[in-house]
Design a protein around this motif. Structure first.
Motif, PDB file in Angstrom:
ATOM      1  N   ILE A   1      76.035 -56.337  68.227  1.00  0.00           N
ATOM      2  CA  ILE A   1      75.690 -55.691  69.491  1.00  0.00           C
ATOM      3  C   ILE A   1      74.206 -55.345  69.518  1.00  0.00           C
ATOM      4  O   ILE A   1      73.608 -55.045  68.490  1.00  0.00           O
ATOM      5  CB  ILE A   1      76.564 -54.423  69.717  1.00  0.00           C
ATOM      6  N   ASP A   2      73.645 -55.425  70.709  1.00  0.00           N
ATOM      7  CA  ASP A   2      72.302 -54.920  70.977  1.00  0.00           C
ATOM      8  C   ASP A   2      72.502 -53.716  71.877  1.00  0.00           C
ATOM      9  O   ASP A   2      72.775 -53.869  73.075  1.00  0.00           O
ATOM     10  CB  ASP A   2      71.453 -55.988  71.665  1.00  0.00           C
ATOM     11  N   LYS A   3      72.409 -52.514  71.309  1.00  0.00           N
ATOM     12  CA  LYS A   3      72.690 -51.303  72.070  1.00  0.00           C
ATOM     13  C   LYS A   3      71.598 -51.017  73.094  1.00  0.00           C
ATOM     14  O   LYS A   3      71.877 -50.449  74.147  1.00  0.00           O
ATOM     15  CB  LYS A   3      72.847 -50.112  71.122  1.00  0.00           C
TER      16      LYS A   3
ATOM     17  N   ASP B   1      68.328 -58.399  70.947  1.00  0.00           N
ATOM     18  CA  ASP B   1      68.119 -58.321  69.501  1.00  0.00           C
ATOM     19  C   ASP B   1      69.367 -57.659  68.912  1.00  0.00           C
ATOM     20  O   ASP B   1      69.504 -56.442  68.948  1.00  0.00           O
ATOM     21  CB  ASP B   1      66.872 -57.493  69.185  1.00  0.00           C
ATOM     22  N   PHE B   2      70.253 -58.468  68.404  1.00  0.00           N
ATOM     23  CA  PHE B   2      71.537 -57.973  67.902  1.00  0.00           C
ATOM     24  C   PHE B   2      71.319 -57.316  66.540  1.00  0.00           C
ATOM     25  O   PHE B   2      71.447 -57.940  65.500  1.00  0.00           O
ATOM     26  CB  PHE B   2      72.550 -59.114  67.839  1.00  0.00           C
ATOM     27  N   ASP B   3      70.981 -56.030  66.588  1.00  0.00           N
ATOM     28  CA  ASP B   3      70.574 -55.315  65.389  1.00  0.00           C
ATOM     29  C   ASP B   3      71.735 -54.695  64.613  1.00  0.00           C
ATOM     30  O   ASP B   3      71.607 -54.401  63.444  1.00  0.00           O
ATOM     31  CB  ASP B   3      69.556 -54.229  65.748  1.00  0.00           C
TER      32      ASP B   3
ATOM     33  N   LYS C   1      72.974 -66.225  62.089  1.00  0.00           N
ATOM     34  CA  LYS C   1      71.607 -66.135  62.613  1.00  0.00           C
ATOM     35  C   LYS C   1      71.402 -67.135  63.754  1.00  0.00           C
ATOM     36  O   LYS C   1      70.805 -66.802  64.781  1.00  0.00           O
ATOM     37  CB  LYS C   1      70.593 -66.386  61.496  1.00  0.00           C
ATOM     38  N   ALA C   2      71.907 -68.351  63.593  1.00  0.00           N
ATOM     39  CA  ALA C   2      71.762 -69.372  64.637  1.00  0.00           C
ATOM     40  C   ALA C   2      72.497 -68.964  65.915  1.00  0.00           C
ATOM     41  O   ALA C   2      71.976 -69.152  67.025  1.00  0.00           O
ATOM     42  CB  ALA C   2      72.282 -70.711  64.136  1.00  0.00           C
ATOM     43  N   ILE C   3      73.676 -68.393  65.784  1.00  0.00           N
ATOM     44  CA  ILE C   3      74.435 -67.945  66.956  1.00  0.00           C
ATOM     45  C   ILE C   3      73.724 -66.789  67.645  1.00  0.00           C
ATOM     46  O   ILE C   3      73.632 -66.740  68.874  1.00  0.00           O
ATOM     47  CB  ILE C   3      75.882 -67.576  66.566  1.00  0.00           C
ATOM     48  N   LYS C   4      73.197 -65.859  66.855  1.00  0.00           N
ATOM     49  CA  LYS C   4      72.450 -64.742  67.446  1.00  0.00           C
ATOM     50  C   LYS C   4      71.234 -65.255  68.213  1.00  0.00           C
ATOM     51  O   LYS C   4      70.933 -64.772  69.310  1.00  0.00           O
ATOM     52  CB  LYS C   4      72.001 -63.762  66.359  1.00  0.00           C
TER      53      LYS C   4
END
Length: 158
Positions: free
Chosen positions: A62-64, A48-50, A35-38
């Motif tokens: 990835i954030d598409k 927003d790396f969903d 979470k911290a890296i994201k």
């Protein structure tokens, strides 16, 4: 007799619960690190790396929609993370490197090609030195890498 049965029950409970506790603790620490890296690479909420996938202490996210990619590696205490803005990339491929005079794969990298300069950007993915039992994780990591190259290529082409 009753005391020995009670003591054995307590010992068995401790033997069962202790590994579960350490597993849960380790899992929650890793989630916090991820979470911290994201958040670090979100660039003030732009990305927003969903979609996230993990395997063998490697995490890919990835954030598409906004086209961002993160590769994280938590092997042997050396925590590495790399970010690529896929808007600036023309292509992605997986590059295996073999030992001289052998078919033994010693490392696998993601190779991105920059749109503007055609420069190659290399992100390490698998290294035999991180594999505790030589090449035990190679096949799994190679399959994961191939899957993610396709995901990234689909994202780039959109």
């Amino acid at each position: 007799m009753d005391n020995s049965v009670t003591i054995m029950g307590i010992v068995l409970a401790i033997i069962t619960i202790l590994p579960l506790y350490f597993s849960y603790r380790s899992n929650s620490l890793n989630k916090a690190k991820i979470k911290a890296i994201k958040e670090k690479y979100s660039q003030n909420g732009k990305f927003d790396f969903d979609f996230t996938e993990s395997q063998n202490k490697k995490i890919l996210a990835i954030d598409k929609k906004n086209k961002g990619f993160i590769a994280m590696n938590f092997n042997k205490g050396k925590e590495e993370s790399s970010f690529i803005d896929l808007n600036l990339v023309k292509s992605c491929r997986l590059i295996p490197t073999t030992e001289a005079n052998s078919d033994t794969i010693i490392k696998i990298d993601f190779e991105f090609q920059d749109k503007a300069t055609a420069q190659k950007i290399v992100i390490p993915f698998y290294n035999i030195e991180d594999d505790q039992i030589n090449q035990a994780c190679l096949h799994e990591d190679q399959q994961l890498g191939k899957k993610w190259v396709q995901i990234i290529q689909d994202c780039i082409s959109d």
